[in-house]
Design a protein around this motif. Structure first.
Motif, PDB file in Angstrom:
ATOM      1  N   VAL A 269       0.860  -1.181   0.000  1.00  0.00           N
ATOM      2  CA  VAL A 269       0.000   0.000   0.000  1.00  0.00           C
ATOM      3  C   VAL A 269       0.897   1.232   0.000  1.00  0.00           C
ATOM      4  CG1 VAL A 269      -1.954  -1.121   1.115  1.00  0.00           C
ATOM      5  CG2 VAL A 269      -0.205  -0.037   2.542  1.00  0.00           C
ATOM      6  N   ASP A 270       0.403   2.300  -0.588  1.00  0.00           N
ATOM      7  CA  ASP A 270       1.229   3.487  -0.737  1.00  0.00           C
ATOM      8  C   ASP A 270       0.322   4.687  -0.968  1.00  0.00           C
ATOM      9  OD1 ASP A 270       3.539   4.995  -0.909  1.00  0.00           O
ATOM     10  OD2 ASP A 270       4.302   4.022  -2.724  1.00  0.00           O
ATOM     11  N   TYR A 271       0.929   5.859  -1.165  1.00  0.00           N
ATOM     12  CA  TYR A 271       0.186   7.052  -1.534  1.00  0.00           C
ATOM     13  C   TYR A 271       1.101   7.950  -2.343  1.00  0.00           C
ATOM     14  CZ  TYR A 271       2.671   9.724   2.080  1.00  0.00           C
ATOM     15  OH  TYR A 271       3.643  10.346   2.839  1.00  0.00           O
ATOM     16  N   THR A 272       0.517   8.860  -3.087  1.00  0.00           N
ATOM     17  CA  THR A 272       1.272   9.900  -3.770  1.00  0.00           C
ATOM     18  C   THR A 272       0.692  11.257  -3.379  1.00  0.00           C
ATOM     19  OG1 THR A 272      -0.133   9.969  -5.743  1.00  0.00           O
ATOM     20  CG2 THR A 272       1.680   8.385  -5.741  1.00  0.00           C
ATOM     21  N   VAL A 273       1.490  12.287  -3.560  1.00  0.00           N
ATOM     22  CA  VAL A 273       1.061  13.649  -3.270  1.00  0.00           C
ATOM     23  C   VAL A 273       1.095  14.451  -4.567  1.00  0.00           C
ATOM     24  CG1 VAL A 273       1.505  15.757  -1.961  1.00  0.00           C
ATOM     25  CG2 VAL A 273       1.976  13.521  -0.926  1.00  0.00           C
ATOM     26  N   GLY A 274      -0.056  15.029  -4.914  1.00  0.00           N
ATOM     27  CA  GLY A 274      -0.119  15.907  -6.071  1.00  0.00           C
ATOM     28  C   GLY A 274      -0.316  15.223  -7.398  1.00  0.00           C
ATOM     29  N   SER A 275      -0.532  13.910  -7.400  1.00  0.00           N
ATOM     30  CA  SER A 275      -0.699  13.207  -8.669  1.00  0.00           C
ATOM     31  C   SER A 275      -2.093  13.444  -9.247  1.00  0.00           C
ATOM     32  CB  SER A 275      -0.465  11.708  -8.473  1.00  0.00           C
ATOM     33  OG  SER A 275       0.856  11.453  -8.034  1.00  0.00           O
ATOM     34  N   LYS A 276      -2.202  13.174 -10.523  1.00  0.00           N
ATOM     35  CA  LYS A 276      -3.479  13.279 -11.213  1.00  0.00           C
ATOM     36  C   LYS A 276      -3.926  11.868 -11.592  1.00  0.00           C
ATOM     37  CE  LYS A 276      -2.213  17.736 -13.256  1.00  0.00           C
ATOM     38  NZ  LYS A 276      -0.885  17.797 -12.622  1.00  0.00           N
ATOM     39  N   PRO A 277      -5.217  11.563 -11.569  1.00  0.00           N
ATOM     40  CA  PRO A 277      -6.313  12.456 -11.169  1.00  0.00           C
ATOM     41  C   PRO A 277      -6.580  12.356  -9.672  1.00  0.00           C
ATOM     42  CG  PRO A 277      -7.207  10.430 -12.047  1.00  0.00           C
ATOM     43  CD  PRO A 277      -5.710  10.281 -12.085  1.00  0.00           C
ATOM     44  N   GLY A 278      -6.583  13.477  -8.996  1.00  0.00           N
ATOM     45  CA  GLY A 278      -6.846  13.479  -7.561  1.00  0.00           C
ATOM     46  C   GLY A 278      -8.174  14.139  -7.263  1.00  0.00           C
ATOM     47  N   PRO A 279      -8.750  13.850  -6.113  1.00  0.00           N
ATOM     48  CA  PRO A 279      -8.232  12.981  -5.054  1.00  0.00           C
ATOM     49  C   PRO A 279      -8.812  11.570  -5.171  1.00  0.00           C
ATOM     50  CG  PRO A 279     -10.068  14.252  -4.231  1.00  0.00           C
ATOM     51  CD  PRO A 279      -9.960  14.570  -5.695  1.00  0.00           C
ATOM     52  N   GLY A 280      -8.227  10.763  -6.032  1.00  0.00           N
ATOM     53  CA  GLY A 280      -8.747   9.432  -6.249  1.00  0.00           C
ATOM     54  C   GLY A 280      -7.845   8.360  -5.688  1.00  0.00           C
ATOM     55  N   VAL A 281      -7.954   7.169  -6.264  1.00  0.00           N
ATOM     56  CA  VAL A 281      -7.147   6.034  -5.833  1.00  0.00           C
ATOM     57  C   VAL A 281      -6.663   5.299  -7.067  1.00  0.00           C
ATOM     58  CG1 VAL A 281      -8.555   5.803  -3.746  1.00  0.00           C
ATOM     59  CG2 VAL A 281      -9.034   4.327  -5.716  1.00  0.00           C
ATOM     60  N   PHE A 282      -5.656   4.451  -6.883  1.00  0.00           N
ATOM     61  CA  PHE A 282      -5.136   3.689  -8.010  1.00  0.00           C
ATOM     62  C   PHE A 282      -4.705   2.298  -7.556  1.00  0.00           C
ATOM     63  CE2 PHE A 282      -1.538   5.935  -6.187  1.00  0.00           C
ATOM     64  CZ  PHE A 282      -0.508   5.010  -6.185  1.00  0.00           C
ATOM     65  N   VAL A 283      -4.692   1.386  -8.503  1.00  0.00           N
ATOM     66  CA  VAL A 283      -4.153   0.044  -8.309  1.00  0.00           C
ATOM     67  C   VAL A 283      -3.211  -0.239  -9.462  1.00  0.00           C
ATOM     68  CG1 VAL A 283      -4.690  -2.429  -8.343  1.00  0.00           C
ATOM     69  CG2 VAL A 283      -6.109  -0.867  -7.004  1.00  0.00           C
ATOM     70  N   LEU A 284      -2.005  -0.669  -9.142  1.00  0.00           N
ATOM     71  CA  LEU A 284      -1.051  -1.107 -10.153  1.00  0.00           C
ATOM     72  C   LEU A 284      -0.983  -2.624 -10.096  1.00  0.00           C
ATOM     73  CD1 LEU A 284       1.846   1.474  -9.588  1.00  0.00           C
ATOM     74  CD2 LEU A 284      -0.225   1.721 -10.978  1.00  0.00           C
ATOM     75  N   ALA A 285      -1.118  -3.263 -11.257  1.00  0.00           N
ATOM     76  CA  ALA A 285      -1.227  -4.717 -11.282  1.00  0.00           C
ATOM     77  C   ALA A 285      -0.419  -5.287 -12.436  1.00  0.00           C
ATOM     78  CB  ALA A 285      -2.694  -5.122 -11.420  1.00  0.00           C
ATOM     79  N   THR A 286      -0.158  -6.583 -12.362  1.00  0.00           N
ATOM     80  CA  THR A 286       0.602  -7.266 -13.403  1.00  0.00           C
ATOM     81  C   THR A 286      -0.195  -8.454 -13.918  1.00  0.00           C
ATOM     82  OG1 THR A 286       2.786  -8.180 -13.931  1.00  0.00           O
ATOM     83  CG2 THR A 286       1.808  -8.836 -11.828  1.00  0.00           C
ATOM     84  N   HIS A 287       0.238  -8.965 -15.056  1.00  0.00           N
ATOM     85  CA  HIS A 287      -0.422 -10.145 -15.642  1.00  0.00           C
ATOM     86  C   HIS A 287       0.656 -11.109 -16.122  1.00  0.00           C
ATOM     87  CE1 HIS A 287      -3.460 -12.611 -17.423  1.00  0.00           C
ATOM     88  NE2 HIS A 287      -4.405 -11.687 -17.303  1.00  0.00           N
ATOM     89  N   ASP A 288       0.502 -12.386 -15.794  1.00  0.00           N
ATOM     90  CA  ASP A 288       1.516 -13.382 -16.134  1.00  0.00           C
ATOM     91  C   ASP A 288       1.336 -13.993 -17.517  1.00  0.00           C
ATOM     92  OD1 ASP A 288       2.752 -13.067 -13.670  1.00  0.00           O
ATOM     93  OD2 ASP A 288       1.520 -14.609 -12.703  1.00  0.00           O
TER      94      ASP A 288
END
Length: 433
Positions: A269-288
């Motif tokens: 889990v993490d956070y960013t400051v000032g990123s777009k689009p805010g104030p939302g959330v994100f998930v980074l994922a991979t595929h095998d």
């Protein structure tokens, strides 16, 4: 949501609304009340409790209901619900004990009081949707275990950023990807903010100044990301999370993480400051699957190995009633601890504090919270942020010093302290004296 709205309209047509009671009638609670009363067919807000009953009355009044009645006894509450008359009360436990209430919503944000009402709701077989991330991050794994034993659901809420992340996480998994980062987008992060610095903002928006400070100093996001971690099995890369200040789009974050390290940790889990689009959330994922990676590239998600998914907003109180509907109508929790905690929130000195200091409220002048992996918290006996309020310092501490159990005298008679000790005995024996 598509299923939930249909089910609610069916309940409306059948004259069998989902009956919800709410504890806490502050800024966010008033928004929840307005949403249920005016925008959620098939759901009825039967009662509101607040320590100051006038605030509960205000919640109904602002939603356009003035036919409420004050109640002080269980019989009075039950009679009001049977008559279809909204009830207000100072006694939150009445709501937790009512067999006519399908689900209780906790909108307090108070660890000690939240623990009391949550246990009472569980004891009386009431489902609960909680916006109390502070409580959830402190003793949520234990409370979830108790709820399971009682056959009821205790869950975090849609709309709040943890719930939005959980929904996005579930979507990403459902299409075959493996989430490796669950992130929160912030506009400001300064651990030294205080109620003095945040007073004007709080007054402008009609919010509680300590809650506003908790957002600004990083305490709130730490609680929120901790419950996301505990609901997904993820960890943090380092104390306090990475917390990248990045003014670009979250899609660009896919190049900033070591995928092998993310896999080793089981995701973070993490956070960013000032990123777009805010104030939302994100998930980074991979595929095998290389065949599916080819399709993802065709669909403009890039070549991988990380792919970005995001929700560009979180709508808090607008979505909270949907959580109650999911629980009551489908037995579907938004976000719950999987078992033993993976991440905790630890108390950190916001300024130099002399011995004898009694630590003030969350979002106050004395401490801020940081995420830390639960095994580290246990082995180093670090003080959970959710227990810090009311602790007396045994010795002086310096700014940014992380507090331990040995640094403080815990408040006597605290239910939250007792529950945390029980949780530690169950999951983290190293943290027990």
């Amino acid at each position: 949501m598509i299923i939930v709205d249909t089910a609610l309209r069916r309940r409306e047509a059948e004259g069998r609304p989902v009956k919800v009671a709410m504890i806490g009638a502050g800024f966010m609670g008033r928004g929840v009340a307005n949403q249920i009363v005016n925008s959620v067919p098939g759901m009825e807000l039967v009662a509101v409790s607040n320590r100051t009953v006038a605030s509960a009355e205000r919640a109904y009044t602002e939603a356009g209901r003035t036919d409420f009645v004050r109640v002080e006894t269980q019989e009075g509450l039950e009679d009001a619900i049977r008559r279809g008359q909204p009830a207000v009360t100072e006694d939150a436990l009445l709501l937790c004990r009512s067999e006519q209430v399908d689900c209780v919503i906790d909108v307090t944000g108070d660890v000690e009081f939240g623990a009391q009402v949550t246990l009472e709701a569980i004891a009386h077989g009431r489902h609960m949707v909680t916006m109390n991330a502070e409580l959830d991050a402190t003793v949520g794994p234990l409370l979830k275990r108790k709820a399971d034993a009682a056959g009821v659901i205790l869950t975090a809420a849609d709309g709040d950023q943890p719930g939005v992340q959980a929904n996005l996480y579930r979507f990403v998994r459902s299409i075959g990807l493996t989430p490796l980062v669950c992130g929160n987008i912030k506009g400001l992060q300064d651990p030294y903010r205080t109620p003095t610095t945040q007073k004007a903002f709080a007054e402008r928006w009609g919010q509680n100044v300590n809650m506003v400070t908790s957002f600004a100093d990083g305490t709130k996001i730490s609680f929120e990301q901790a419950i996301v971690a505990n609901g997904t099995g993820m960890r943090v890369e380092k104390r306090g999370m990475r917390g990248t200040e990045f003014p670009g789009h979250v899609d660009e974050l896919t190049k900033m993480y070591d995928v092998d390290e993310l896999r080793r940790l089981g995701g973070v889990v993490d956070y960013t400051v000032g990123s777009k689009p805010g104030p939302g959330v994100f998930v980074l994922a991979t595929h095998d699957d290389p065949k599916q990676r080819h399709y993802l590239n065709l669909y403009k998600l890039g070549e991988g190995p990380l792919y970005s998914f995001y929700t560009p907003y979180h709508l808090c109180h607008f979505e909270v009633p949907l959580s109650a509907a999911r629980v009551v109508l489908f037995g579907d929790a938004v976000l719950q601890p999987l078992g033993a905690p993976t991440v905790d929130v630890i108390a950190t000195a916001k300024t130099d504090l002399p011995a004898g200091t009694v630590i003030d409220a969350l979002g106050g002048y004395h401490t801020y919270g940081q995420c830390e992996n639960a095994d580290v918290v246990a082995s180093q006996r670090l003080l959970p942020m959710g227990l810090a309020v009311g602790c007396r310092l045994r010795r002086a501490v310096t700014r940014d010093q992380v507090l331990t159990y040995d640094d403080v005298e815990l408040p006597q008679g605290s239910l939250a302290v007792a529950l945390r000790a029980e949780q530690d005995r169950l999951f983290a024996p190293l943290a027990v004296r």
